[in-house]
Design a protein around this motif. Structure first.
Motif, PDB file in Angstrom:
ATOM      1  N   VAL A 181       0.846  -1.198   0.000  1.00 55.19           N
ATOM      2  CA  VAL A 181       0.000   0.000   0.000  1.00 55.19           C
ATOM      3  C   VAL A 181       0.880   1.246   0.000  1.00 55.19           C
ATOM      4  N   ASN A 182       1.944   1.213   0.758  1.00 56.54           N
ATOM      5  CA  ASN A 182       2.812   2.370   0.961  1.00 56.54           C
ATOM      6  C   ASN A 182       3.697   2.691  -0.238  1.00 56.54           C
ATOM      7  N   LYS A 183       3.849   1.779  -1.146  1.00 57.57           N
ATOM      8  CA  LYS A 183       4.839   1.898  -2.219  1.00 57.57           C
ATOM      9  C   LYS A 183       4.876   3.285  -2.862  1.00 57.57           C
ATOM     10  N   TYR A 184       3.734   3.864  -3.204  1.00 55.75           N
ATOM     11  CA  TYR A 184       3.698   5.154  -3.886  1.00 55.75           C
ATOM     12  C   TYR A 184       3.146   6.278  -3.007  1.00 55.75           C
ATOM     13  N   MET A 185       2.945   6.008  -1.731  1.00 57.23           N
ATOM     14  CA  MET A 185       2.373   7.024  -0.847  1.00 57.23           C
ATOM     15  C   MET A 185       3.425   8.036  -0.433  1.00 57.23           C
ATOM     16  N   ILE A 186       2.974   9.219  -0.042  1.00 55.33           N
ATOM     17  CA  ILE A 186       3.887  10.281   0.352  1.00 55.33           C
ATOM     18  C   ILE A 186       4.473  10.037   1.743  1.00 55.33           C
ATOM     19  N   TYR A 187       3.745   9.340   2.583  1.00 54.51           N
ATOM     20  CA  TYR A 187       4.230   9.104   3.948  1.00 54.51           C
ATOM     21  C   TYR A 187       5.181   7.902   3.972  1.00 54.51           C
ATOM     22  N   PRO A 188       6.163   7.920   4.885  1.00 52.08           N
ATOM     23  CA  PRO A 188       7.054   6.760   5.001  1.00 52.08           C
ATOM     24  C   PRO A 188       6.286   5.556   5.560  1.00 52.08           C
ATOM     25  N   LEU A 189       6.792   4.379   5.308  1.00 49.56           N
ATOM     26  CA  LEU A 189       6.179   3.152   5.809  1.00 49.56           C
ATOM     27  C   LEU A 189       6.134   3.183   7.336  1.00 49.56           C
ATOM     28  N   TYR A 190       4.951   2.979   7.895  1.00 50.07           N
ATOM     29  CA  TYR A 190       4.812   2.941   9.356  1.00 50.07           C
ATOM     30  C   TYR A 190       5.391   1.634   9.868  1.00 50.07           C
ATOM     31  N   LYS A 191       6.150   1.712  10.947  1.00 46.38           N
ATOM     32  CA  LYS A 191       6.781   0.534  11.553  1.00 46.38           C
ATOM     33  C   LYS A 191       5.940  -0.044  12.694  1.00 46.38           C
ATOM     34  N   SER A 192       5.051   0.787  13.250  1.00 45.81           N
ATOM     35  CA  SER A 192       4.166   0.334  14.333  1.00 45.81           C
ATOM     36  C   SER A 192       2.904   1.185  14.308  1.00 45.81           C
ATOM     37  N   PRO A 193       1.831   0.725  14.959  1.00 50.52           N
ATOM     38  CA  PRO A 193       0.614   1.529  15.007  1.00 50.52           C
ATOM     39  C   PRO A 193       0.860   2.927  15.583  1.00 50.52           C
ATOM     40  N   GLU A 194       1.777   3.050  16.507  1.00 52.73           N
ATOM     41  CA  GLU A 194       2.056   4.349  17.139  1.00 52.73           C
ATOM     42  C   GLU A 194       2.555   5.389  16.147  1.00 52.73           C
ATOM     43  N   ASP A 195       3.102   4.953  15.013  1.00 52.43           N
ATOM     44  CA  ASP A 195       3.566   5.909  14.006  1.00 52.43           C
ATOM     45  C   ASP A 195       2.430   6.774  13.469  1.00 52.43           C
ATOM     46  N   GLY A 196       1.196   6.316  13.603  1.00 52.38           N
ATOM     47  CA  GLY A 196       0.052   7.070  13.121  1.00 52.38           C
ATOM     48  C   GLY A 196      -0.541   8.033  14.131  1.00 52.38           C
ATOM     49  N   ARG A 197      -0.049   8.001  15.351  1.00 48.63           N
ATOM     50  CA  ARG A 197      -0.638   8.820  16.421  1.00 48.63           C
ATOM     51  C   ARG A 197      -0.641  10.316  16.080  1.00 48.63           C
ATOM     52  N   GLU A 198       0.506  10.846  15.700  1.00 43.40           N
ATOM     53  CA  GLU A 198       0.595  12.287  15.430  1.00 43.40           C
ATOM     54  C   GLU A 198      -0.354  12.692  14.300  1.00 43.40           C
ATOM     55  N   TRP A 199      -0.395  11.882  13.236  1.00 41.07           N
ATOM     56  CA  TRP A 199      -1.299  12.182  12.127  1.00 41.07           C
ATOM     57  C   TRP A 199      -2.756  12.214  12.609  1.00 41.07           C
ATOM     58  N   LEU A 200      -3.171  11.175  13.333  1.00 43.14           N
ATOM     59  CA  LEU A 200      -4.561  11.109  13.789  1.00 43.14           C
ATOM     60  C   LEU A 200      -4.888  12.241  14.768  1.00 43.14           C
ATOM     61  N   GLU A 201      -3.957  12.577  15.632  1.00 38.69           N
ATOM     62  CA  GLU A 201      -4.203  13.646  16.602  1.00 38.69           C
ATOM     63  C   GLU A 201      -4.320  15.017  15.934  1.00 38.69           C
ATOM     64  N   ASN A 202      -3.694  15.177  14.774  1.00 38.62           N
ATOM     65  CA  ASN A 202      -3.703  16.485  14.112  1.00 38.62           C
ATOM     66  C   ASN A 202      -4.741  16.620  13.005  1.00 38.62           C
ATOM     67  N   LEU A 203      -5.561  15.612  12.828  1.00 44.77           N
ATOM     68  CA  LEU A 203      -6.649  15.717  11.857  1.00 44.77           C
ATOM     69  C   LEU A 203      -7.717  16.688  12.364  1.00 44.77           C
ATOM     70  N   TYR A 204      -8.463  17.232  11.437  1.00 46.15           N
ATOM     71  CA  TYR A 204      -9.659  18.027  11.716  1.00 46.15           C
ATOM     72  C   TYR A 204      -9.372  19.365  12.382  1.00 46.15           C
ATOM     73  N   THR A 205      -8.201  19.936  12.085  1.00 46.69           N
ATOM     74  CA  THR A 205      -7.881  21.261  12.619  1.00 46.69           C
ATOM     75  C   THR A 205      -8.151  22.360  11.605  1.00 46.69           C
ATOM     76  N   ASN A 206      -8.485  21.975  10.378  1.00 47.88           N
ATOM     77  CA  ASN A 206      -8.792  22.936   9.325  1.00 47.88           C
ATOM     78  C   ASN A 206     -10.076  22.469   8.650  1.00 47.88           C
TER      79      ASN A 206
END
Length: 189
Positions: free
Chosen positions: A36-61
């Motif tokens: 899935v990550n092959k062509y994505m802009i984000y680096p490959l997540y190594k653990s579920p915690e790698d998504g924490r910052e992204w999820l916490e910063n959603l919906y601010t705009n």
């Protein structure tokens, strides 16, 4: 910080809902998958915690719309996508990704069609665009099925700078609501 949550939307096979921190494990199913990550802009997540910052910063705009895609048949969160407004060029950019078990089923087109419709009606969006790696035939087909056409050759890099891709940008000019209603009236005669 004030949060702007888009409303829950529904399609034939999907429930589109805002993502929460409780989705960390489910999100990792695709963000941690190299296919899935092959062509994505984000680096490959190594653990579920790698998504924490992204999820916490959603919906601010208010004009950064993100949805989780829940497959109705199983209740499983299978992907995410949305649209982001670029004021400098007055366009909305689409983005999406799905767990690979759900590729080639029309689900990205189904989800993005509904999100495009919501953004168009809510924000009077006039133009949408999307960028994909030239080797990513799946994303190219999604954009074509959304009625988007070639606009320009471009390139983009992963956020960590690890890779740069030759890319294409596709776009679509959206009709105004009154033009759409007129078109529908003509087709319904």
């Amino acid at each position: 910080m004030k949060k702007f949550f888009p409303p829950v939307l529904e399609t034939e096979r999907l429930i589109l809902r805002p993502l929460t921190i409780d989705d960390l494990q489910a999100v990792f199913k695709w963000t941690g998958d190299p296919r899935v990550n092959k062509y994505m802009i984000y680096p490959l997540y190594k653990s579920p915690e790698d998504g924490r910052e992204w999820l916490e910063n959603l919906y601010t705009n208010e004009k950064n719309i993100d949805y989780g895609f829940v497959y109705k048949e199983t209740g499983e969160l299978i992907g995410s996508g949305g649209m982001y407004y670029h004021e400098d060029i007055d366009t909305w950019r689409i983005g999406y990704n799905l767990a690979c078990d759900y590729w080639k089923k029309g689900l990205a087109v189904e989800a993005m069609s509904k999100i495009i419709d919501y953004v168009h009606k809510t924000f009077d969006a006039k133009t949408i665009d999307g960028e994909f790696c030239v080797d990513n035939y799946g994303s190219r087909r999604v954009m074509e099925k959304l009625g988007m056409t070639f606009y320009e050759d471009t390139e983009y890099s992963k956020l960590d700078g690890s890779e740069t891709f030759k890319a294409k940008t596709y776009h679509k000019i959206l009709l105004r609501h009154c033009e759409e209603r007129s078109d529908e009236a003509i087709h319904n005669k």
